[in-house]
Design a protein around this motif. Structure first.
Motif, PDB file in Angstrom:
ATOM      1  N   TYR A  77      36.815  53.675  52.531  1.00  0.00           N
ATOM      2  CA  TYR A  77      38.157  53.235  52.179  1.00  0.00           C
ATOM      3  C   TYR A  77      38.302  51.715  52.238  1.00  0.00           C
ATOM      4  O   TYR A  77      39.241  51.164  51.661  1.00  0.00           O
ATOM      5  N   ILE A  78      37.397  51.046  52.928  1.00  0.00           N
ATOM      6  CA  ILE A  78      37.479  49.589  53.066  1.00  0.00           C
ATOM      7  C   ILE A  78      36.855  48.883  51.868  1.00  0.00           C
ATOM      8  O   ILE A  78      37.397  47.905  51.355  1.00  0.00           O
ATOM      9  N   THR A  79      35.703  49.381  51.423  1.00  0.00           N
ATOM     10  CA  THR A  79      34.915  48.638  50.436  1.00  0.00           C
ATOM     11  C   THR A  79      35.649  48.379  49.112  1.00  0.00           C
ATOM     12  O   THR A  79      35.588  47.251  48.608  1.00  0.00           O
ATOM     13  N   PRO A  80      36.358  49.362  48.515  1.00  0.00           N
ATOM     14  CA  PRO A  80      37.024  49.023  47.249  1.00  0.00           C
ATOM     15  C   PRO A  80      38.166  48.039  47.422  1.00  0.00           C
ATOM     16  O   PRO A  80      38.435  47.221  46.527  1.00  0.00           O
ATOM     17  N   VAL A  81      38.844  48.086  48.564  1.00  0.00           N
ATOM     18  CA  VAL A  81      39.936  47.136  48.823  1.00  0.00           C
ATOM     19  C   VAL A  81      39.380  45.715  48.881  1.00  0.00           C
ATOM     20  O   VAL A  81      39.908  44.793  48.248  1.00  0.00           O
ATOM     21  N   VAL A  82      38.277  45.545  49.621  1.00  0.00           N
ATOM     22  CA  VAL A  82      37.643  44.219  49.719  1.00  0.00           C
ATOM     23  C   VAL A  82      37.127  43.778  48.356  1.00  0.00           C
ATOM     24  O   VAL A  82      37.311  42.626  47.941  1.00  0.00           O
ATOM     25  N   GLY A  83      36.480  44.708  47.633  1.00  0.00           N
ATOM     26  CA  GLY A  83      35.931  44.364  46.328  1.00  0.00           C
ATOM     27  C   GLY A  83      36.994  43.917  45.338  1.00  0.00           C
ATOM     28  O   GLY A  83      36.810  42.932  44.614  1.00  0.00           O
ATOM     29  N   VAL A  84      38.117  44.629  45.315  1.00  0.00           N
ATOM     30  CA  VAL A  84      39.199  44.276  44.392  1.00  0.00           C
ATOM     31  C   VAL A  84      39.820  42.936  44.775  1.00  0.00           C
ATOM     32  O   VAL A  84      40.052  42.068  43.918  1.00  0.00           O
ATOM     33  N   LEU A  85      40.086  42.733  46.065  1.00  0.00           N
ATOM     34  CA  LEU A  85      40.705  41.479  46.506  1.00  0.00           C
ATOM     35  C   LEU A  85      39.818  40.278  46.195  1.00  0.00           C
ATOM     36  O   LEU A  85      40.297  39.247  45.703  1.00  0.00           O
ATOM     37  N   LEU A  86      38.522  40.389  46.458  1.00  0.00           N
ATOM     38  CA  LEU A  86      37.621  39.271  46.180  1.00  0.00           C
ATOM     39  C   LEU A  86      37.510  39.011  44.684  1.00  0.00           C
ATOM     40  O   LEU A  86      37.448  37.850  44.246  1.00  0.00           O
ATOM     41  N   GLY A  87      37.487  40.078  43.893  1.00  0.00           N
ATOM     42  CA  GLY A  87      37.420  39.901  42.444  1.00  0.00           C
ATOM     43  C   GLY A  87      38.621  39.144  41.916  1.00  0.00           C
ATOM     44  O   GLY A  87      38.501  38.275  41.040  1.00  0.00           O
ATOM     45  N   ILE A  88      39.794  39.466  42.445  1.00  0.00           N
ATOM     46  CA  ILE A  88      41.029  38.809  41.994  1.00  0.00           C
ATOM     47  C   ILE A  88      41.126  37.378  42.520  1.00  0.00           C
ATOM     48  O   ILE A  88      41.412  36.439  41.778  1.00  0.00           O
ATOM     49  N   LEU A  89      40.867  37.210  43.846  1.00  0.00           N
ATOM     50  CA  LEU A  89      41.077  35.913  44.480  1.00  0.00           C
ATOM     51  C   LEU A  89      39.977  34.901  44.150  1.00  0.00           C
ATOM     52  O   LEU A  89      40.255  33.707  43.973  1.00  0.00           O
ATOM     53  N   VAL A  90      38.721  35.359  44.074  1.00  0.00           N
ATOM     54  CA  VAL A  90      37.600  34.437  43.881  1.00  0.00           C
ATOM     55  C   VAL A  90      37.232  34.290  42.408  1.00  0.00           C
ATOM     56  O   VAL A  90      36.990  33.177  41.920  1.00  0.00           O
ATOM     57  N   LEU A  91      37.191  35.406  41.689  1.00  0.00           N
ATOM     58  CA  LEU A  91      36.731  35.372  40.298  1.00  0.00           C
ATOM     59  C   LEU A  91      37.874  35.353  39.287  1.00  0.00           C
ATOM     60  O   LEU A  91      37.621  35.244  38.086  1.00  0.00           O
ATOM     61  N   GLY A  92      39.120  35.476  39.769  1.00  0.00           N
ATOM     62  CA  GLY A  92      40.256  35.451  38.861  1.00  0.00           C
ATOM     63  C   GLY A  92      40.364  36.664  37.971  1.00  0.00           C
ATOM     64  O   GLY A  92      40.924  36.591  36.867  1.00  0.00           O
ATOM     65  N   GLU A  93      39.827  37.813  38.422  1.00  0.00           N
ATOM     66  CA  GLU A  93      39.880  39.027  37.619  1.00  0.00           C
ATOM     67  C   GLU A  93      41.286  39.625  37.646  1.00  0.00           C
ATOM     68  O   GLU A  93      42.092  39.348  38.538  1.00  0.00           O
ATOM     69  N   THR A  94      41.560  40.443  36.647  1.00  0.00           N
ATOM     70  CA  THR A  94      42.843  41.149  36.593  1.00  0.00           C
ATOM     71  C   THR A  94      42.586  42.647  36.481  1.00  0.00           C
ATOM     72  O   THR A  94      41.508  43.081  36.051  1.00  0.00           O
ATOM     73  N   LEU A  95      43.569  43.437  36.879  1.00  0.00           N
ATOM     74  CA  LEU A  95      43.479  44.888  36.804  1.00  0.00           C
ATOM     75  C   LEU A  95      44.513  45.419  35.825  1.00  0.00           C
ATOM     76  O   LEU A  95      45.650  44.952  35.808  1.00  0.00           O
ATOM     77  N   SER A  96      44.120  46.394  35.032  1.00  0.00           N
ATOM     78  CA  SER A  96      45.085  47.128  34.219  1.00  0.00           C
ATOM     79  C   SER A  96      45.786  48.147  35.107  1.00  0.00           C
ATOM     80  O   SER A  96      45.243  48.561  36.141  1.00  0.00           O
TER      81      SER A  96
END
Length: 322
Positions: free
Chosen positions: A260-279
């Protein structure tokens, strides 16, 4: 004072810290892969991950004086796991992340418990599933469809193929976890020794393929080098040791909540560090998948009308897959 990684009997506080660190490191792996791909091809990323992971785990095993497998039969099983738990999924994740965001990759990684339950029940026959667990599998599949379907309706290209590749990777993880339970559970060896064995074999396979893997030059810059070192040493090395300590101290059910931790961390880092967006459908599908996992792992259950039915269900409930 002994390092919490190397201590034979870590304190409860050390176990808690290692559990959180494992979730953070595994959640960060998708960011490391994304950065590494700016200077490497997918096979080179997988090569680096396995080689650096094998070196770090080998050092831990030497310091702890762990007993490694000696039986050729055990090494044969470890060779199967090396392919299905390391080489194949690492290649699939690295290739897929050329076409999808690290955030989405981390969400798909969370389907591993669903895949494990399906294979443990339908292929290896090592578990019997309750009605609630079957409902969880159906719900998890519905969550995956919710993630994939909107994009597939307008784009049948590489993004869809990449998402299917991610599902192939998690199915490979599920196969491996069930295979290990079926063929390696009774070896008497520690989880750390077994992990060192199959990651070491995986690294040996990639080293043998080095002339082919490195036909294409690598662009070594500090970010690329740092990412693959962290991916290997932390994500495929120390995190495995921390996870084995947590598994030994807490048991498989509590230890598996790292999922339950890993996807939360993965999504947050993708958004905050790489500037990714989610649909909208991606987090919505992730929530549906999470509910399915909770049902599969029996952390939430359907109410039974009769107390006797509850007792019978509890008595027959299978152990968690990991």
């Amino acid at each position: 004072m002994a390092s919490p990684v190397l201590a034979r009997t870590p304190s409860s506080l050390a176990i808690g810290v290692q559990f959180v660190l494992t979730g953070i490191v595994w959640g960060s792996s998708f960011l490391f892969i994304a950065v590494a791909l700016t200077g490497m091809n997918p096979a080179q990323v997988a090569w680096s991950r396995l080689v650096f992971g094998a070196v770090s785990l080998g050092a831990i095993v030497l310091l702890r004086r762990e007993r490694l497998p000696r039986s050729p039969r055990v090494w044969a099983h470890l060779s199967v796991v090396a392919m299905t738990f390391c080489v194949v999924p690492y290649l699939l994740f690295s290739w897929a992340q050329q076409h999808v965001s690290s955030s989405l990759a981390s969400i798909f990684n969370a389907t591993t418990p669903i895949m494990t339950a399906i294979l443990a029940w339908a292929v290896f026959r090592v578990e019997r599933l309750t009605a609630g667990q079957l409902a969880g599998i159906v719900l998890g599949i519905a969550g995956v469809v919710l993630i994939i379907a909107p994009g597939a309706a307008v784009d049948l290209g590489e993004s869809l193929i990449a998402q299917l590749a991610l599902l192939g990777a998690t199915a490979s993880y599920g196969f491996s976890l069930t295979y290990m339970r079926r063929f390696l559970a009774g070896t008497g060896l520690s989880g750390l020794a077994l992990a060192t064995g199959y990651i070491g074999v995986g690294a040996a396979i990639m080293l043998a393929l080095s002339p082919l893997i490195f036909l294409e030059p690598v662009r070594w810059d500090p970010w690329v080098l740092g990412s693959v070192v962290l991916l290997g040493v932390l994500g495929t090395g120390l995190a495995y040791a921390w996870n084995q300590n947590t598994l030994a101290a807490w048991g498989p059910t509590r230890a598996s909540t790292v999922t339950y931790i890993t996807p939360v961390v993965g999504v947050l880092l993708g958004i905050l560090v790489l500037g990714e967006t989610l649909s909208w459908n991606e987090p919505a599908g992730a929530v549906v998948v999470l509910l399915g996992i909770l049902l599969v792992q029996q952390r939430i259950r359907f109410r039974h009308r009769r107390a006797g039915d509850d007792e019978a269900a509890d008595a027959g409930a299978p152990a968690a897959s990991r």
